[in-house]
Design a protein around this motif. Sequence first.
Motif, PDB file in Angstrom:
ATOM      1  N   LYS A 108      -9.561  -7.775  16.042  1.00 55.90           N
ATOM      2  CA  LYS A 108     -10.633  -6.826  16.333  1.00 55.90           C
ATOM      3  C   LYS A 108     -11.905  -7.189  15.574  1.00 55.90           C
ATOM      4  CE  LYS A 108     -11.931  -1.971  16.296  1.00 55.90           C
ATOM      5  NZ  LYS A 108     -11.582  -0.612  15.861  1.00 55.90           N
ATOM      6  N   GLY A 109     -13.000  -7.263  16.319  1.00 57.80           N
ATOM      7  CA  GLY A 109     -14.295  -7.489  15.694  1.00 57.80           C
ATOM      8  C   GLY A 109     -14.382  -8.758  14.884  1.00 57.80           C
ATOM      9  N   SER A 110     -13.602  -9.786  15.286  1.00 55.39           N
ATOM     10  CA  SER A 110     -13.596 -11.055  14.522  1.00 55.39           C
ATOM     11  C   SER A 110     -13.357 -10.796  13.043  1.00 55.39           C
ATOM     12  CB  SER A 110     -14.917 -11.811  14.732  1.00 55.39           C
ATOM     13  OG  SER A 110     -15.115 -12.146  16.085  1.00 55.39           O
ATOM     14  N   CYS A 111     -12.374  -9.913  12.781  1.00 58.10           N
ATOM     15  CA  CYS A 111     -12.011  -9.554  11.393  1.00 58.10           C
ATOM     16  C   CYS A 111     -13.212  -8.990  10.643  1.00 58.10           C
ATOM     17  CB  CYS A 111     -11.419 -10.747  10.649  1.00 58.10           C
ATOM     18  SG  CYS A 111      -9.920 -11.421  11.403  1.00 58.10           S
ATOM     19  N   SER A 112     -14.087  -8.303  11.381  1.00 57.71           N
ATOM     20  CA  SER A 112     -15.271  -7.670  10.801  1.00 57.71           C
ATOM     21  C   SER A 112     -16.157  -8.670  10.069  1.00 57.71           C
ATOM     22  CB  SER A 112     -14.863  -6.525   9.835  1.00 57.71           C
ATOM     23  OG  SER A 112     -14.015  -5.600  10.471  1.00 57.71           O
ATOM     24  N   TYR A 113     -15.993  -9.951  10.406  1.00 54.90           N
ATOM     25  CA  TYR A 113     -16.727 -11.043   9.757  1.00 54.90           C
ATOM     26  C   TYR A 113     -16.481 -11.070   8.246  1.00 54.90           C
ATOM     27  CZ  TYR A 113     -18.951 -11.053  14.303  1.00 54.90           C
ATOM     28  OH  TYR A 113     -19.172 -11.086  15.648  1.00 54.90           O
ATOM     29  N   ARG A 114     -15.316 -10.579   7.874  1.00 60.84           N
ATOM     30  CA  ARG A 114     -14.934 -10.566   6.453  1.00 60.84           C
ATOM     31  C   ARG A 114     -13.550 -11.168   6.265  1.00 60.84           C
ATOM     32  NH1 ARG A 114     -16.933  -4.319   6.127  1.00 60.84           N
ATOM     33  NH2 ARG A 114     -19.144  -4.714   5.712  1.00 60.84           N
ATOM     34  N   GLY A 115     -13.176 -12.054   7.186  1.00 63.92           N
ATOM     35  CA  GLY A 115     -11.875 -12.690   7.103  1.00 63.92           C
ATOM     36  C   GLY A 115     -11.734 -13.740   8.173  1.00 63.92           C
ATOM     37  N   ARG A 116     -10.543 -14.342   8.247  1.00 59.70           N
ATOM     38  CA  ARG A 116     -10.250 -15.386   9.232  1.00 59.70           C
ATOM     39  C   ARG A 116      -9.162 -14.906  10.180  1.00 59.70           C
ATOM     40  NH1 ARG A 116      -7.801 -19.839   6.946  1.00 59.70           N
ATOM     41  NH2 ARG A 116      -7.298 -18.689   5.048  1.00 59.70           N
ATOM     42  N   ASP A 158      -8.094  -5.285  10.270  1.00 57.19           N
ATOM     43  CA  ASP A 158      -9.308  -5.912  10.785  1.00 57.19           C
ATOM     44  C   ASP A 158     -10.325  -6.199   9.682  1.00 57.19           C
ATOM     45  OD1 ASP A 158      -9.953  -3.322  10.154  1.00 57.19           O
ATOM     46  OD2 ASP A 158     -10.950  -2.862  12.064  1.00 57.19           O
ATOM     47  N   CYS A 159      -9.885  -6.104   8.417  1.00 55.17           N
ATOM     48  CA  CYS A 159     -10.741  -6.398   7.251  1.00 55.17           C
ATOM     49  C   CYS A 159     -11.959  -5.480   7.184  1.00 55.17           C
ATOM     50  CB  CYS A 159     -11.192  -7.854   7.227  1.00 55.17           C
ATOM     51  SG  CYS A 159      -9.848  -9.063   7.252  1.00 55.17           S
ATOM     52  N   SER A 160     -11.865  -4.294   7.747  1.00 60.18           N
ATOM     53  CA  SER A 160     -13.010  -3.378   7.774  1.00 60.18           C
ATOM     54  C   SER A 160     -13.073  -2.471   6.549  1.00 60.18           C
ATOM     55  CB  SER A 160     -12.954  -2.510   9.035  1.00 60.18           C
ATOM     56  OG  SER A 160     -11.800  -1.672   9.018  1.00 60.18           O
ATOM     57  N   LEU A 161     -12.047  -2.494   5.717  1.00 63.22           N
ATOM     58  CA  LEU A 161     -11.973  -1.594   4.567  1.00 63.22           C
ATOM     59  C   LEU A 161     -12.209  -2.352   3.266  1.00 63.22           C
ATOM     60  CD1 LEU A 161      -8.800   0.424   5.623  1.00 63.22           C
ATOM     61  CD2 LEU A 161     -11.189   0.898   6.205  1.00 63.22           C
ATOM     62  N   ARG A 162     -12.851  -1.691   2.321  1.00 59.36           N
ATOM     63  CA  ARG A 162     -13.082  -2.288   1.009  1.00 59.36           C
ATOM     64  C   ARG A 162     -11.937  -1.909   0.063  1.00 59.36           C
ATOM     65  NH1 ARG A 162     -18.398  -3.987  -0.090  1.00 59.36           N
ATOM     66  NH2 ARG A 162     -17.433  -4.708  -2.025  1.00 59.36           N
ATOM     67  N   VAL A 163     -11.628  -2.813  -0.849  1.00 63.82           N
ATOM     68  CA  VAL A 163     -10.626  -2.566  -1.877  1.00 63.82           C
ATOM     69  C   VAL A 163     -11.305  -1.932  -3.088  1.00 63.82           C
ATOM     70  CG1 VAL A 163      -8.954  -3.631  -3.443  1.00 63.82           C
ATOM     71  CG2 VAL A 163      -9.215  -4.500  -1.111  1.00 63.82           C
ATOM     72  N   CYS A 164     -10.686  -0.897  -3.637  1.00 65.51           N
ATOM     73  CA  CYS A 164     -11.233  -0.223  -4.814  1.00 65.51           C
ATOM     74  C   CYS A 164     -10.547  -0.721  -6.083  1.00 65.51           C
ATOM     75  CB  CYS A 164     -11.043   1.289  -4.691  1.00 65.51           C
ATOM     76  SG  CYS A 164     -12.222   2.092  -3.572  1.00 65.51           S
ATOM     77  N   PRO A 165     -11.207  -0.536  -7.243  1.00 60.76           N
ATOM     78  CA  PRO A 165     -10.574  -0.920  -8.509  1.00 60.76           C
ATOM     79  C   PRO A 165      -9.289  -0.132  -8.750  1.00 60.76           C
ATOM     80  CG  PRO A 165     -12.926  -0.523  -8.800  1.00 60.76           C
ATOM     81  CD  PRO A 165     -12.573  -0.038  -7.429  1.00 60.76           C
ATOM     82  N   SER A 166      -8.379  -0.745  -9.478  1.00 60.21           N
ATOM     83  CA  SER A 166      -7.143  -0.073  -9.870  1.00 60.21           C
ATOM     84  C   SER A 166      -7.019  -0.136 -11.384  1.00 60.21           C
ATOM     85  CB  SER A 166      -5.929  -0.730  -9.216  1.00 60.21           C
ATOM     86  OG  SER A 166      -5.867  -2.104  -9.567  1.00 60.21           O
ATOM     87  N   GLY A 167      -6.187   0.752 -11.925  1.00 54.06           N
ATOM     88  CA  GLY A 167      -6.053   0.775 -13.377  1.00 54.06           C
ATOM     89  C   GLY A 167      -4.940   1.689 -13.847  1.00 54.06           C
ATOM     90  N   ASP A 168      -4.894   1.880 -15.150  1.00 52.14           N
ATOM     91  CA  ASP A 168      -3.843   2.640 -15.822  1.00 52.14           C
ATOM     92  C   ASP A 168      -4.232   4.114 -15.898  1.00 52.14           C
ATOM     93  OD1 ASP A 168      -1.420   2.890 -17.269  1.00 52.14           O
ATOM     94  OD2 ASP A 168      -2.511   2.843 -19.161  1.00 52.14           O
ATOM     95  N   ASP A 169      -3.316   4.982 -15.520  1.00 49.88           N
ATOM     96  CA  ASP A 169      -3.552   6.423 -15.592  1.00 49.88           C
ATOM     97  C   ASP A 169      -3.732   6.805 -17.067  1.00 49.88           C
ATOM     98  OD1 ASP A 169      -3.335   9.251 -15.667  1.00 49.88           O
ATOM     99  OD2 ASP A 169      -2.092   9.255 -13.874  1.00 49.88           O
ATOM    100  N   PRO A 170      -4.884   7.382 -17.444  1.00 53.93           N
ATOM    101  CA  PRO A 170      -5.140   7.658 -18.865  1.00 53.93           C
ATOM    102  C   PRO A 170      -4.300   8.777 -19.464  1.00 53.93           C
ATOM    103  CG  PRO A 170      -6.885   8.589 -17.510  1.00 53.93           C
ATOM    104  CD  PRO A 170      -6.012   7.795 -16.592  1.00 53.93           C
ATOM    105  N   LEU A 171      -3.631   9.562 -18.628  1.00 54.56           N
ATOM    106  CA  LEU A 171      -2.877  10.701 -19.164  1.00 54.56           C
ATOM    107  C   LEU A 171      -1.390  10.426 -19.300  1.00 54.56           C
ATOM    108  CD1 LEU A 171      -4.542  13.783 -17.466  1.00 54.56           C
ATOM    109  CD2 LEU A 171      -5.169  12.547 -19.530  1.00 54.56           C
ATOM    110  N   THR A 172      -0.911   9.292 -18.816  1.00 52.29           N
ATOM    111  CA  THR A 172       0.503   8.959 -18.983  1.00 52.29           C
ATOM    112  C   THR A 172       0.656   8.080 -20.217  1.00 52.29           C
ATOM    113  OG1 THR A 172       0.282   7.042 -17.522  1.00 52.29           O
ATOM    114  CG2 THR A 172       0.977   9.110 -16.513  1.00 52.29           C
ATOM    115  N   THR A 173       1.781   8.236 -20.900  1.00 51.02           N
ATOM    116  CA  THR A 173       1.996   7.487 -22.147  1.00 51.02           C
ATOM    117  C   THR A 173       3.070   6.420 -22.018  1.00 51.02           C
ATOM    118  OG1 THR A 173       3.557   9.206 -22.871  1.00 51.02           O
ATOM    119  CG2 THR A 173       1.260   9.417 -23.576  1.00 51.02           C
ATOM    120  N   SER A 174       3.923   6.498 -21.009  1.00 51.94           N
ATOM    121  CA  SER A 174       4.936   5.459 -20.827  1.00 51.94           C
ATOM    122  C   SER A 174       4.298   4.275 -20.134  1.00 51.94           C
ATOM    123  CB  SER A 174       6.099   5.990 -19.981  1.00 51.94           C
ATOM    124  OG  SER A 174       5.631   6.367 -18.697  1.00 51.94           O
TER     125      SER A 174
END
Length: 572
Positions: A108-116, A158-174
């Motif tokens: 779809k949409g040539s991978c939104s021009y953000r992929g192959r 279709d590569c139309s979505l952006r990836v968001c940053p990921s990280g450690d939950d600040p309120l969990t201790t394990s």
Amino acid sequence: MRAKMRAFPFISASILLFGPLSCLGQCPNRCSNNGVCNGLVCDCASGFTGGDCSVRTCPSGSAFSDVAEITDNAHLSTVCSGRGSCIAGNCACNDGFTGIACERTTCKGSCSYRGRCVSMQHLAETTRNHESQQYSYSQWDAEKVYGCICDLGYTGYDCSLRVCPSGDDPLTTSGTDQEIQLLRCTADSTSGGHAVLYFDGKQSASIHVDASTTGLKTALETIPVIEEVAITYSEGSVLCRNDGVDNIVRITFTSNFGPLPPMVAESFGMEPSSVVEIAADNSYGVLTDHNGIGHAHTKGDKENDECSNRGICDQGTGTCQCFYTNGDEYSGSDGYGNSGDRGDCGHALTSPITTCPGESPCSDRGVCDPTTLRCTCEEGFTGGDCSLRTCKKGLAWFGYPSSNDVAHDVEMECSNMGICHRTVGECTCNSGFFGGACEFMGCVGEDPEKSCSGHGECLSMRELGLRHKDAGGSSTPISYGSDPNGAGTWDADRIFGCNCDDGFEGYDCSLRTCTIGLDPEDSTLAACSNRGVCDHDTGKCKCFRGWGSSDGSGSLGPNNDCGHRLKLRGYP
């Protein structure tokens, strides 16, 4: 319609214009200048067919859907691959399909021009999986099912979505351990050879056998998915040794959290006795050095949640919208709970945090843990505050093989052939696919109830085989998908095709069928007895000059099959 095909680079004008008059008189329409007259039969040039060579042929490809030839053997060659109409020698493809023979799915949409946009086979040949293993793929769909390899930072079928940053939950201790993987290289550091390391399927720059800690760090950080690593050597200042002393290399992932896939090493130009080892999982997690001391890897257990589970990902921009509800506020962190620039919502701005995220805790769609103030969402809901809907999952249409020639066996939202709308929890499928999880490839369009032009049933590959009839019209079922684990018949209940009513044909049952009669030349069965052209709009034969309707045995009759030779002047 039977036609004898022969490839001609050209058709001699002398044959057509000056050949024997008796021959020209016997062949219908002088083979339309697209073939050579052979007795009463036209031998058509490549690209033409029909009793008078007047019909243009279209390219063929292996069918997406058809009746199995024998048990579990299907997808035979057919015009326009059974996903398009043949018009004047060109295939007009159904939505969702492309190629000169409609032989492959579209991206779809040539991978939104953000992929192959690549085939399943190309995906297997040129990339590696999450564990950096490589497999081959050569099933019937290897060059027919296409999908997107998204650029870094983009996702979705279709590569139309952006990836968001990921990280450690600040309120969990394990879960506070960083991933530490070990490497040992036994080789002559003066040999001039080198190694490469794969991580998450991505390749590092070349690492020379005499690489320093800085050189190894630089090479690893060329892998686009690695943010930062720390390197220590247990012995000396060069990577590889062969003097009986083991240099155990510790590679600590300081910014990639959670349990990580093991690196995979490949060596080049080293002596045959050289060995590059990685210790990174429980099956091979300890390297013992020359002193008999065991060095163990550490499996990371820090959380690696999207937006640290304290915000919502805006997939249009790739930014985390950090929660700010009930007086509790979050912002970007350094990965360890402090303020930083990761943009991951992993830093609590207010202290103490009083409740779970949401205008009402967990948006009244989950349970709030009183210790971690973390939501456990009800089925069908997701997100740090349970405000988002999940979509149905199905086996992925496009994805890396799980082993050689085995694919389509991992469940993904919308079957990796559609976009999940989080507000309502529904998939919007790519053209040509349907179902709550986009798990089916339709006949024509997305709704199987409105397919097949109203002149047939839209059935799965398995059902098509069970409806098979022989030439005499008797039911002769052919099994397709007999082995539920058969890797080559993964499509048995997923790909649909038309089973046309009597009197109709074509991939979409839009064509009327003409009478089949005996060819007077060789007594084979052919539409319009090979002595006329079928009008697929009416289902009536348009007979060539000198031929008319027969009784099925060559005499005059009502069959409208062009099987009776008329007595006309100039025709023997």
